[in-house]
Write an enzyme that holds these catalytic residues in place. Sequence first.
Site, PDB file in Angstrom:
ATOM      1  N   GLU A 138      -9.558 -44.898  91.780  1.00  0.00           N
ATOM      2  CA  GLU A 138      -8.708 -46.036  91.411  1.00  0.00           C
ATOM      3  C   GLU A 138      -8.150 -46.755  92.636  1.00  0.00           C
ATOM      4  O   GLU A 138      -7.935 -46.136  93.675  1.00  0.00           O
ATOM      5  CB  GLU A 138      -7.494 -45.543  90.612  1.00  0.00           C
ATOM      6  CG  GLU A 138      -7.782 -45.023  89.238  1.00  0.00           C
ATOM      7  CD  GLU A 138      -6.470 -44.811  88.478  1.00  0.00           C
ATOM      8  OE1 GLU A 138      -6.242 -45.553  87.515  1.00  0.00           O
ATOM      9  OE2 GLU A 138      -5.693 -43.918  88.848  1.00  0.00           O
ATOM     10  N   GLU A 194      -7.809 -43.251  77.956  1.00  0.00           N
ATOM     11  CA  GLU A 194      -7.247 -42.743  79.210  1.00  0.00           C
ATOM     12  C   GLU A 194      -5.908 -42.075  78.925  1.00  0.00           C
ATOM     13  O   GLU A 194      -5.000 -42.685  78.393  1.00  0.00           O
ATOM     14  CB  GLU A 194      -7.060 -43.885  80.218  1.00  0.00           C
ATOM     15  CG  GLU A 194      -8.375 -44.490  80.675  1.00  0.00           C
ATOM     16  CD  GLU A 194      -8.230 -45.365  81.910  1.00  0.00           C
ATOM     17  OE1 GLU A 194      -7.119 -45.447  82.472  1.00  0.00           O
ATOM     18  OE2 GLU A 194      -9.241 -45.962  82.316  1.00  0.00           O
ATOM     19  N   ASP A 201      -6.358 -39.820  83.577  1.00  0.00           N
ATOM     20  CA  ASP A 201      -5.870 -40.895  84.443  1.00  0.00           C
ATOM     21  C   ASP A 201      -4.936 -40.344  85.518  1.00  0.00           C
ATOM     22  O   ASP A 201      -4.303 -39.302  85.316  1.00  0.00           O
ATOM     23  CB  ASP A 201      -5.099 -41.895  83.561  1.00  0.00           C
ATOM     24  CG  ASP A 201      -5.112 -43.297  84.134  1.00  0.00           C
ATOM     25  OD1 ASP A 201      -5.522 -43.471  85.288  1.00  0.00           O
ATOM     26  OD2 ASP A 201      -4.703 -44.220  83.399  1.00  0.00           O
ATOM     27  N   GLU A 219     -11.294 -51.537  81.966  1.00  0.00           N
ATOM     28  CA  GLU A 219     -10.052 -50.934  81.504  1.00  0.00           C
ATOM     29  C   GLU A 219      -9.161 -52.052  80.982  1.00  0.00           C
ATOM     30  O   GLU A 219      -8.953 -53.058  81.662  1.00  0.00           O
ATOM     31  CB  GLU A 219      -9.320 -50.181  82.630  1.00  0.00           C
ATOM     32  CG  GLU A 219      -7.989 -49.600  82.143  1.00  0.00           C
ATOM     33  CD  GLU A 219      -7.260 -48.751  83.189  1.00  0.00           C
ATOM     34  OE1 GLU A 219      -7.690 -48.718  84.350  1.00  0.00           O
ATOM     35  OE2 GLU A 219      -6.242 -48.132  82.801  1.00  0.00           O
ATOM     36  N   ASN A 267      -5.512 -47.238  77.634  1.00  0.00           N
ATOM     37  CA  ASN A 267      -4.509 -46.233  78.010  1.00  0.00           C
ATOM     38  C   ASN A 267      -3.729 -45.790  76.774  1.00  0.00           C
ATOM     39  O   ASN A 267      -3.230 -46.619  76.021  1.00  0.00           O
ATOM     40  CB  ASN A 267      -3.531 -46.809  79.039  1.00  0.00           C
ATOM     41  CG  ASN A 267      -4.207 -47.092  80.369  1.00  0.00           C
ATOM     42  OD1 ASN A 267      -4.444 -46.179  81.157  1.00  0.00           O
ATOM     43  ND2 ASN A 267      -4.554 -48.342  80.603  1.00  0.00           N
TER      44      ASN A 267
HETATM   45  P1  C2E Z   1      -3.193 -47.172  85.249  1.00  0.00           P
HETATM   46  O1  C2E Z   1      -3.751 -46.859  83.906  1.00  0.00           O
HETATM   47  O2  C2E Z   1      -3.385 -46.173  86.311  1.00  0.00           O
HETATM   48  O3  C2E Z   1      -3.830 -48.576  85.643  1.00  0.00           O
HETATM   49  C1  C2E Z   1      -4.184 -48.946  86.941  1.00  0.00           C
HETATM   50  C2  C2E Z   1      -3.140 -49.849  87.569  1.00  0.00           C
HETATM   51  O4  C2E Z   1      -3.507 -50.140  88.910  1.00  0.00           O
HETATM   52  C3  C2E Z   1      -3.014 -51.204  86.876  1.00  0.00           C
HETATM   53  O5  C2E Z   1      -1.651 -51.635  86.981  1.00  0.00           O
HETATM   54  C4  C2E Z   1      -3.910 -52.088  87.745  1.00  0.00           C
HETATM   55  O6  C2E Z   1      -3.604 -53.465  87.660  1.00  0.00           O
HETATM   56  C5  C2E Z   1      -3.592 -51.537  89.101  1.00  0.00           C
HETATM   57  N1  C2E Z   1      -4.682 -51.768  90.067  1.00  0.00           N
HETATM   58  C6  C2E Z   1      -6.006 -51.945  89.841  1.00  0.00           C
HETATM   59  N2  C2E Z   1      -6.694 -52.092  90.982  1.00  0.00           N
HETATM   60  C7  C2E Z   1      -5.786 -52.021  91.982  1.00  0.00           C
HETATM   61  C8  C2E Z   1      -5.881 -52.125  93.429  1.00  0.00           C
HETATM   62  O7  C2E Z   1      -6.943 -52.298  94.016  1.00  0.00           O
HETATM   63  N3  C2E Z   1      -4.714 -51.991  94.113  1.00  0.00           N
HETATM   64  C9  C2E Z   1      -3.505 -51.781  93.504  1.00  0.00           C
HETATM   65  N4  C2E Z   1      -2.411 -51.678  94.268  1.00  0.00           N
HETATM   66  N5  C2E Z   1      -3.379 -51.694  92.160  1.00  0.00           N
HETATM   67  C10 C2E Z   1      -4.516 -51.812  91.413  1.00  0.00           C
HETATM   68  P2  C2E Z   1      -0.879 -52.241  85.725  1.00  0.00           P
HETATM   69  O8  C2E Z   1      -1.786 -53.115  84.938  1.00  0.00           O
HETATM   70  O9  C2E Z   1       0.400 -52.804  86.239  1.00  0.00           O
HETATM   71  O10 C2E Z   1      -0.576 -50.976  84.832  1.00  0.00           O
HETATM   72  C11 C2E Z   1       0.292 -49.958  85.272  1.00  0.00           C
HETATM   73  C12 C2E Z   1       0.252 -48.767  84.352  1.00  0.00           C
HETATM   74  O11 C2E Z   1       0.793 -49.108  83.072  1.00  0.00           O
HETATM   75  C13 C2E Z   1      -1.141 -48.261  84.069  1.00  0.00           C
HETATM   76  O12 C2E Z   1      -1.600 -47.466  85.129  1.00  0.00           O
HETATM   77  C14 C2E Z   1      -0.907 -47.481  82.790  1.00  0.00           C
HETATM   78  O13 C2E Z   1      -0.384 -46.208  83.063  1.00  0.00           O
HETATM   79  C15 C2E Z   1       0.162 -48.307  82.107  1.00  0.00           C
HETATM   80  N6  C2E Z   1      -0.466 -49.167  81.078  1.00  0.00           N
HETATM   81  C16 C2E Z   1      -1.128 -50.333  81.227  1.00  0.00           C
HETATM   82  N7  C2E Z   1      -1.581 -50.794  80.043  1.00  0.00           N
HETATM   83  C17 C2E Z   1      -1.189 -49.878  79.097  1.00  0.00           C
HETATM   84  C18 C2E Z   1      -1.362 -49.774  77.668  1.00  0.00           C
HETATM   85  O14 C2E Z   1      -1.992 -50.621  77.009  1.00  0.00           O
HETATM   86  N8  C2E Z   1      -0.789 -48.682  77.071  1.00  0.00           N
HETATM   87  C19 C2E Z   1      -0.115 -47.723  77.783  1.00  0.00           C
HETATM   88  N9  C2E Z   1       0.397 -46.688  77.091  1.00  0.00           N
HETATM   89  N10 C2E Z   1       0.045 -47.783  79.111  1.00  0.00           N
HETATM   90  C20 C2E Z   1      -0.482 -48.847  79.760  1.00  0.00           C
HETATM   91 MG    MG Z   2      -4.661 -44.758  86.672  1.00  0.00          MG
HETATM   92 MG    MG Z   3      -5.440 -46.212  83.147  1.00  0.00          MG
HETATM   93 MG    MG Z   4      -1.974 -45.387  87.809  1.00  0.00          MG
END
Ligand code: C2E
Ligand code: MG
Ligand code: MG
Ligand code: MG
Length: 293
Positions: free
Chosen positions: A241, A157, A186, A59, A125
């Site tokens: 997740e 996603e 997602d 991802e 995403n």
């Molecule tokens: P998401 O798509 O649900 O991504 C999963 C989030 O959970 C990611 O946070 C990831 O770093 C985090 N994560 C992964 N494994 C674990 C774990 O074992 N424990 C915990 N506590 N967290 C974990 P991140 O990278 O901070 O991204 C947060 C959200 O921001 C994403 O949730 C997604 O909704 C959004 N996002 C990230 N990149 C993009 C993008 O390129 N475009 C858009 N539109 N949204 C994005």
């Molecule tokens: Mg997610």
């Molecule tokens: Mg995601």
């Molecule tokens: Mg999430």
Amino acid sequence: RAKSAGRGRVEVFDEALRRQLDERAELEEAIREGLAAGEFLLHYQPVVRVDGATLEGYEALVRWNRPGHGLTMPDSFIPTAEKSTLICHLGRWVLGEATLRFARWLQTRTMDDEEPGSPVTIAVNISGRHLAAASIVTDVKNALRAAQLPPELLVLEITETVLIDEPAAAPHLRALRELGVKISIDDFGTGYTSIGQLQFLNADTLKIDKSLVGSQRPGAAELVELVVRAAHAFGLSVIAEGIEHEEQVLALQRVGCDSAQGYLFARPQESLDVGRDLVPRRSPPSAGERPGD
Ligand code: C2E
Ligand code: MG
Ligand code: MG
Ligand code: MG
């Protein structure tokens, strides 16, 4: 008098509102400039099969190297970008970068690296607002063409609420699936979608949110099991997740969940090569992100 006191409150409110709007405009401008200046980057987190932890895909998660702020996480700028068409510009950049980087990485893989079974995918995403925009299908086609990536290897996603909040997204979703692109729902378990509605979802994969998979509440494990069974019955594969503990993997195996993603396997990081070093069901001693980075 009450009247003047009331007016005073309105002025205070105006002041707070104006400051909020100023801050939003400032952040929007900084995102716009940051995109032009190449300040955004992607980190990649592996998704693995729960039986044996073989690599299934990655991802792409956006980060912002914002001058004066350090590495900035998506939660602090995506919501603002989503308030305007800026999210479409950002989404276009993410699509282009992720597909290009992934296609290059695929080329560097030798036959020996390849796991038997289905090919590895890249997930991106996509915000509801971008999915509802007229440009989305072209944006995806352009990214695939530029990277020369087969559509089947790209996963989009989207959150479960998109189809309710953005009715304009539904025909775009159908067009994208006709292209061969995969759709993943997602954060399942955080919105209002009921298990019964899974049958109407125009998607390939369901990602169960970490708040549901990680819940210790009585009945939570049974609920996860129900979701997995219903998803399978409706032809969706399931990814759990936020997996951080070994016991969670065992529980997921018990309920027949297909895949998992989480710090236990690997943190999001800049290199796509992390997947090669995946140790079955063990946290690799990687130099990736730490919470609070
Ligand atoms: P998401 O798509 O649900 O991504 C999963 C989030 O959970 C990611 O946070 C990831 O770093 C985090 N994560 C992964 N494994 C674990 C774990 O074992 N424990 C915990 N506590 N967290 C974990 P991140 O990278 O901070 O991204 C947060 C959200 O921001 C994403 O949730 C997604 O909704 C959004 N996002 C990230 N990149 C993009 C993008 O390129 N475009 C858009 N539109 N949204 C994005
Ligand atoms: Mg997610
Ligand atoms: Mg995601
Ligand atoms: Mg999430």
